[in-house]
Enzyme design. Sequence first.
Site, PDB file in Angstrom:
ATOM      1  N   LYS A 172      56.043   7.878  34.541  1.00 43.84           N
ATOM      2  CA  LYS A 172      54.979   7.809  35.549  1.00 43.84           C
ATOM      3  C   LYS A 172      55.316   8.761  36.683  1.00 43.84           C
ATOM      4  O   LYS A 172      56.438   8.778  37.183  1.00 43.84           O
ATOM      5  CB  LYS A 172      54.895   6.381  36.082  1.00 43.84           C
ATOM      6  CG  LYS A 172      54.003   6.253  37.300  1.00 43.84           C
ATOM      7  CD  LYS A 172      53.613   4.830  37.546  1.00 43.84           C
ATOM      8  CE  LYS A 172      54.296   4.258  38.749  1.00 43.84           C
ATOM      9  NZ  LYS A 172      53.682   3.001  39.187  1.00 43.84           N
TER      10      LYS A 172
HETATM   11  C1  5RP Z   1      56.221   1.819  43.356  1.00 42.27           C
HETATM   12  C2  5RP Z   1      55.461   1.937  42.128  1.00 42.27           C
HETATM   13  C3  5RP Z   1      53.999   1.652  42.156  1.00 42.27           C
HETATM   14  O1  5RP Z   1      53.703   0.831  41.083  1.00 42.27           O
HETATM   15  C4  5RP Z   1      53.261   2.949  42.053  1.00 42.27           C
HETATM   16  O2  5RP Z   1      53.473   3.701  43.197  1.00 42.27           O
HETATM   17  C5  5RP Z   1      51.769   2.788  41.698  1.00 42.27           C
HETATM   18  O3  5RP Z   1      51.048   2.310  42.714  1.00 42.27           O
HETATM   19  P1  5RP Z   1      50.133   3.216  43.637  1.00 42.27           P
HETATM   20  O4  5RP Z   1      48.934   3.599  42.796  1.00 42.27           O
HETATM   21  O5  5RP Z   1      49.792   2.293  44.753  1.00 42.27           O
HETATM   22  O6  5RP Z   1      50.905   4.442  44.067  1.00 42.27           O
HETATM   23  O7  5RP Z   1      55.984   2.244  41.091  1.00 42.27           O
HETATM   24  O8  5RP Z   1      57.451   2.418  43.217  1.00 42.27           O
END
Ligand code: 5RP
Length: 266
Positions: A172
């Site tokens: 991610k």
């Molecule tokens: C925090 C994360 C969150 O799940 C990620 O940032 C996704 O959320 P957003 O769309 O609010 O950024 O991994 O470390």
Amino acid sequence: MDWGMKNRLSRIIKPEDGRAVMLAVDHGYFLGPTSGLEEPRKTIAPLLPHADSIMLTRGVLRTSVDPAANVPVVLRVSGGTSILKELSNEDITVSIEDAIRLNVSAMALSIFVGSEFEKQTLVSLTKLVDEGERHGIPVLAVTAVGKDMARDVRYLGLACRIAAELGAHIVKTYHCDDFDKLVESCPIPVIIAGGKKTPELEALELTFNAVRGGAVGVDMGRNIFQSDSPTGMIRAVRAIVHDKATVKQAYDIYQGSKSGKARKAG
Ligand code: 5RP
């Protein structure tokens, strides 16, 4: 890849179209009761029918999600620090036994490439991958961005590639200019975070551009649960990711959900 691993992955990235809508509600693990997630159960329940999977901590899973909801779980298993301290100083915080007991479809851990604790987080990733491989549980690496790191293709591409090289099954990251180059140089599926809350139209444009650039989907949090219509937003995001909707069509879904709510209230 063994059957269990493939089966779990198919619960996150839908085999019908190779796409994924993950709902991220794990923010409290370092932010505490962040806006929109003060009462996790209330936020999560109406969104669950629209999410392919949900990313969260075991504490929120146990207390705030109905076990009968049958939603695939991506369990955050890294942490140990807070917004008040050096964020990169994370470790693995959940045993593999507990992840199995909770019947998770994947485990998620942040890596902080370029930060003070880079090595610690990368070694944690490799340990988690070894445990995951042993038990057929995929690992999602989250490319967390340190305060001084540029969110550009050079840096994010480096972090994603390292995650893939160390054995992560999904990574991610954030959308950036030349995102397609990042995807090309990363041999595992890439999913994007939404980042800080932006106007709904911008968040939908981000989703559209990410999918067009090769992302398998989103793991989105704040741009959904901090919206004035969280259900409208997740439905709109879903339409882009799974139904090839344009930004305009998706925005209409969000707007329609808002005016429906207003009509009911009026
Ligand atoms: C925090 C994360 C969150 O799940 C990620 O940032 C996704 O959320 P957003 O769309 O609010 O950024 O991994 O470390």
